[in-house]
Write a protein that holds these residues in place. Sequence first.
Motif, mmCIF file in Angstrom:
data_model
loop_
_atom_site.group_PDB
_atom_site.id
_atom_site.type_symbol
_atom_site.label_atom_id
_atom_site.label_comp_id
_atom_site.label_asym_id
_atom_site.label_seq_id
_atom_site.Cartn_x
_atom_site.Cartn_y
_atom_site.Cartn_z
ATOM 1 N N PHE A 83 -6.446 -1.275 -5.550
ATOM 2 C CA PHE A 83 -6.599 -2.596 -4.938
ATOM 3 C C PHE A 83 -8.046 -3.078 -5.046
ATOM 4 C CE2 PHE A 83 -2.776 -1.231 -2.362
ATOM 5 C CZ PHE A 83 -1.898 -2.067 -3.026
ATOM 6 N N ALA A 84 -8.999 -2.135 -5.011
ATOM 7 C CA ALA A 84 -10.398 -2.515 -5.191
ATOM 8 C C ALA A 84 -10.630 -3.023 -6.607
ATOM 9 C CB ALA A 84 -11.311 -1.329 -4.905
ATOM 10 N N PRO B 12 0.812 -1.224 0.000
ATOM 11 C CA PRO B 12 0.000 0.000 0.000
ATOM 12 C C PRO B 12 0.843 1.271 0.000
ATOM 13 C CG PRO B 12 -0.895 -1.574 1.565
ATOM 14 C CD PRO B 12 0.436 -2.114 1.133
ATOM 15 N N VAL B 13 1.974 1.233 0.698
ATOM 16 C CA VAL B 13 2.837 2.414 0.755
ATOM 17 C C VAL B 13 3.488 2.683 -0.594
ATOM 18 C CG1 VAL B 13 4.939 3.359 1.791
ATOM 19 C CG2 VAL B 13 3.247 2.196 3.237
ATOM 20 N N VAL B 14 3.992 1.645 -1.248
ATOM 21 C CA VAL B 14 4.671 1.869 -2.530
ATOM 22 C C VAL B 14 3.664 2.268 -3.610
ATOM 23 C CG1 VAL B 14 6.533 0.297 -1.889
ATOM 24 C CG2 VAL B 14 4.641 -0.559 -3.289
ATOM 25 N N ILE B 15 2.439 1.714 -3.568
ATOM 26 C CA ILE B 15 1.423 2.113 -4.542
ATOM 27 C C ILE B 15 0.969 3.543 -4.272
ATOM 28 C CG2 ILE B 15 -0.897 1.643 -5.432
ATOM 29 C CD1 ILE B 15 1.234 -0.336 -6.347
ATOM 30 N N HIS B 16 0.923 3.939 -3.011
ATOM 31 C CA HIS B 16 0.634 5.334 -2.660
ATOM 32 C C HIS B 16 1.648 6.273 -3.311
ATOM 33 C CE1 HIS B 16 -0.188 8.833 0.015
ATOM 34 N NE2 HIS B 16 1.135 8.965 -0.026
ATOM 35 N N GLU B 17 2.925 5.916 -3.248
ATOM 36 C CA GLU B 17 3.951 6.760 -3.883
ATOM 37 C C GLU B 17 3.782 6.752 -5.398
ATOM 38 O OE1 GLU B 17 5.456 8.711 -2.074
ATOM 39 O OE2 GLU B 17 5.104 7.733 -0.148
ATOM 40 N N GLN C 225 -4.595 -6.474 0.531
ATOM 41 C CA GLN C 225 -3.977 -5.154 0.462
ATOM 42 C C GLN C 225 -4.965 -4.028 0.765
ATOM 43 O OE1 GLN C 225 -0.890 -4.960 0.573
ATOM 44 N NE2 GLN C 225 -0.486 -7.104 0.025
ATOM 45 N N LEU C 226 -6.240 -4.263 0.539
ATOM 46 C CA LEU C 226 -7.237 -3.266 0.947
ATOM 47 C C LEU C 226 -7.254 -3.134 2.470
ATOM 48 C CD1 LEU C 226 -10.320 -3.811 -1.401
ATOM 49 C CD2 LEU C 226 -9.007 -1.701 -1.099
ATOM 50 N N ASP C 227 -7.274 -4.271 3.155
ATOM 51 C CA ASP C 227 -7.200 -4.251 4.617
ATOM 52 C C ASP C 227 -5.953 -3.503 5.080
ATOM 53 O OD1 ASP C 227 -9.534 -5.587 5.057
ATOM 54 O OD2 ASP C 227 -8.640 -7.386 5.900
ATOM 55 N N SER C 228 -4.816 -3.864 4.488
ATOM 56 C CA SER C 228 -3.549 -3.261 4.868
ATOM 57 C C SER C 228 -3.525 -1.772 4.547
ATOM 58 C CB SER C 228 -2.401 -3.979 4.145
ATOM 59 O OG SER C 228 -1.156 -3.469 4.543
ATOM 60 N N SER C 229 -4.172 -1.379 3.454
ATOM 61 C CA SER C 229 -4.198 0.038 3.064
ATOM 62 C C SER C 229 -4.895 0.888 4.115
ATOM 63 C CB SER C 229 -4.905 0.202 1.713
ATOM 64 O OG SER C 229 -4.165 -0.408 0.682
ATOM 65 N N TYR C 230 -6.039 0.421 4.596
ATOM 66 C CA TYR C 230 -6.748 1.177 5.623
ATOM 67 C C TYR C 230 -5.948 1.233 6.919
ATOM 68 C CZ TYR C 230 -11.104 1.898 3.089
ATOM 69 O OH TYR C 230 -12.039 2.332 2.188
#
Length: 292
Positions: free
Chosen positions: A217-218, A170-175, A225-230
Amino acid sequence: MKRFGFILLLGGLVFFSNCYSLEKPYNYGNPYHPSPEFTEDDPQFEEGEPIWILDQTGNWVFSLPSKLVLWNRKADNHYISKETKEYLIRYIKENNLRDVKVRFNQYAPLSEWRRLSKNKNINPVIRYFFGSISLLAYTFLPGRLFAGTIGGDHYNSFTNTINVYSDLPPVVIHEGGHAKDFSQREKRTLYAVVYAIPVVGALYHEAKASDDALNYFAEKEDLTQLDSSYELLTPAYSTYVGGAIGDVVVNPLTAVAVIPGHIYGRYKKRDIPLELEKRKQKIKIKESKSNP
């Protein structure tokens, strides 16, 4: 001033909650400006050579603040697994980000200074002024060692580079979301300047990148990864709200702003199955209308 801090915190979290929704369709990137291809001498994806003493010092000493904030031992751990790399590589390719550089736990100041001079999509005066400040920090306080205490995973719009130190998809996709967001802007200079505005400058950009990660991720129906993203991106966003408050007044609220982020993130992830079902229904309705 305290009242202003609470209002800003509340406003930031309300903005956050309204921005993030899994029900809307995901839009893959289409860069506004033409994207030059990378060469064999300068590949798009690079990784730093493992240096045990350096990486372990960064992992067990300097990354402790980010580990505590995100409550995750993989934050700024200076080891990026093959799975996490593939997440970002796939995201970059699917969103047509052909000109963004990705560095996995790499320290490459000379290459970054060269990239600063080649980035023609941002006004040279703004690019060299703000870009030089960012690269001086990158050069003398490298994330390869200090990530988690000073800096960390980030996208540099002035060199168009993503620097990754955490083994967290989630962090790398955020970047990656930051790079995608900038790539679609006609006036990248103005957008970069807005991001640098104290107090509120980062709030919109950070929410935009996290919203893109969640919807990505949705789109993939990746529940893990959705769980981890939140759990990760929500408290991470609240640190920006807390930092904004700290720009106005030194207050313990700045440090504890991450707590409501953790609470909200864990509360919000309970709605993932319901939101994904609503998403599917909306897609079906849209498809039925387009194919009568």
